[in-house]
Design an enzyme around this catalytic site. Sequence first.
Site, PDB file in Angstrom:
ATOM      1  N   HIS A 158       0.849  -1.190   0.000  1.00 15.34           N
ATOM      2  CA  HIS A 158       0.000   0.000   0.000  1.00 15.34           C
ATOM      3  C   HIS A 158       0.885   1.240   0.000  1.00 15.34           C
ATOM      4  O   HIS A 158       1.864   1.302   0.742  1.00 15.34           O
ATOM      5  CB  HIS A 158      -0.926   0.006   1.222  1.00 15.34           C
ATOM      6  CG  HIS A 158      -1.959  -1.074   1.190  1.00 15.34           C
ATOM      7  ND1 HIS A 158      -3.265  -0.847   0.816  1.00 15.34           N
ATOM      8  CD2 HIS A 158      -1.870  -2.404   1.464  1.00 15.34           C
ATOM      9  CE1 HIS A 158      -3.937  -1.980   0.876  1.00 15.34           C
ATOM     10  NE2 HIS A 158      -3.109  -2.949   1.260  1.00 15.34           N
ATOM     11  N   ASN A 236      -0.020 -12.254   7.735  1.00 16.15           N
ATOM     12  CA  ASN A 236       0.602 -11.304   6.817  1.00 16.15           C
ATOM     13  C   ASN A 236       0.278  -9.876   7.225  1.00 16.15           C
ATOM     14  O   ASN A 236      -0.871  -9.539   7.514  1.00 16.15           O
ATOM     15  CB  ASN A 236       0.146 -11.561   5.381  1.00 16.15           C
ATOM     16  CG  ASN A 236       0.539 -12.948   4.903  1.00 16.15           C
ATOM     17  OD1 ASN A 236      -0.289 -13.783   4.606  1.00 16.15           O
ATOM     18  ND2 ASN A 236       1.831 -13.212   4.844  1.00 16.15           N
ATOM     19  N   ASP A 290      -6.673 -12.856  -2.344  1.00 19.52           N
ATOM     20  CA  ASP A 290      -5.935 -11.590  -2.383  1.00 19.52           C
ATOM     21  C   ASP A 290      -5.333 -11.390  -3.778  1.00 19.52           C
ATOM     22  O   ASP A 290      -4.269 -10.798  -3.943  1.00 19.52           O
ATOM     23  CB  ASP A 290      -4.846 -11.555  -1.313  1.00 19.52           C
ATOM     24  CG  ASP A 290      -4.349 -10.143  -1.001  1.00 19.52           C
ATOM     25  OD1 ASP A 290      -5.002  -9.167  -1.420  1.00 19.52           O
ATOM     26  OD2 ASP A 290      -3.288 -10.006  -0.351  1.00 19.52           O
TER      27      ASP A 290
END
Length: 400
Positions: A158, A236, A290
Amino acid sequence: MMTTEHTHPPVDTIIHGAVILDGEPARFTPTTCDDWLAEAGGTVIARGRGSGWQGLTTSARSQVIDAEGAYLAPAYVDIHCHGAGGSSAEDGESGLADVLGVHRRHGTRALALSYVSDTIGGLCDSLADGARLAGSNAAVLGLHAEGPFLSPDFKGAHAPEVLQAPTPEAVESILAAADGALAQITMAPELPGAFDAISRFASAGVSVAIGHTAVGYEEAARAFDAGARILTHAFNAMPGIHHRAPGPILAAVEAEHVTLELINDGVHVAPAAARMLANLTPGRIALITDAMAATGMADGRYMLGTLPVQVEDSVARLVGENGSTGSIAGSTLTMDDAVMRAVTEVGMSPLEAVQAASLVPLRALGLIGDDEHSLLRVGMPAEYLLLNADMSIRAENMAR
């Protein structure tokens, strides 16, 4: 025995000679391969065991399939999926067919469109587009905002410049833009204002997930008590388990209402850790992909949000300014592979693995009740898969 009355319309499809992976685990008895299911007009109209299917009303167009002992399972859902086929959730309608098409071929009938962190304005634009798609396409379960209320210390893939603490104004903007379609939001509970945001999102019917966080055990437990109900991709982008600092993972294990997402690709989480988690939280693991845009594509250079990603041997990693690869950046996992690994590497039973890819994630988003154990009961949509003994999808994929 049949599970419905004998009066019904002519069936479109009958599948017999199967083991149906659906129902309450305590009552599941796969002793013989003589389960059958019938559907008409896209709805399950009868289901049973034995030869009862032979008395159903058929027509010249009816299809009768001998499963020859194969598993019959509900089609999968994915509550954390960023893209596939070269497209991402942020591409909106132009990329939706690519994303859905790849995942459909791998058994996923519906998914939550997941958005990476962005400015509040940029995220709201994406959510407004996504809300329109969710309202018109049954294959979109809802929207998932993964950020921007994330810890800069566990940011993963991100962009750090857009990460921020949740303000009341930002929270209300997100809810308004999503217009009721926001199913999940991932946030770090240690940020200022996070507990107020958890309460507000939860009161609006959004499943709050804890993730990309530096939070410890005690504060994570408080966040779950305050209304958070999902742990985003367990292990994670969060502290691990230490015997003197158990961290958010064990807080989630102890909070019995919490669903734990698992990226079961053998890369994000080692099989031994996944086995431990499955043993500690039976019936609470939600398999997720994901998946990012490179899913279903060749190795190469892609984008995840505004960040460049290099995919090598199907593993996606961020590309640094000097061209080197760094953190794992999403995955190229598909749900059929996650389910197969759940059985062969994690030790889940076939029923547990299938429910981790269907029933459990739907519960996590509040789309079905905690007391519901069947997705293929009479009256439900006839969305199913035929699976081989190794849990791979049979060549015809969807049985019809």
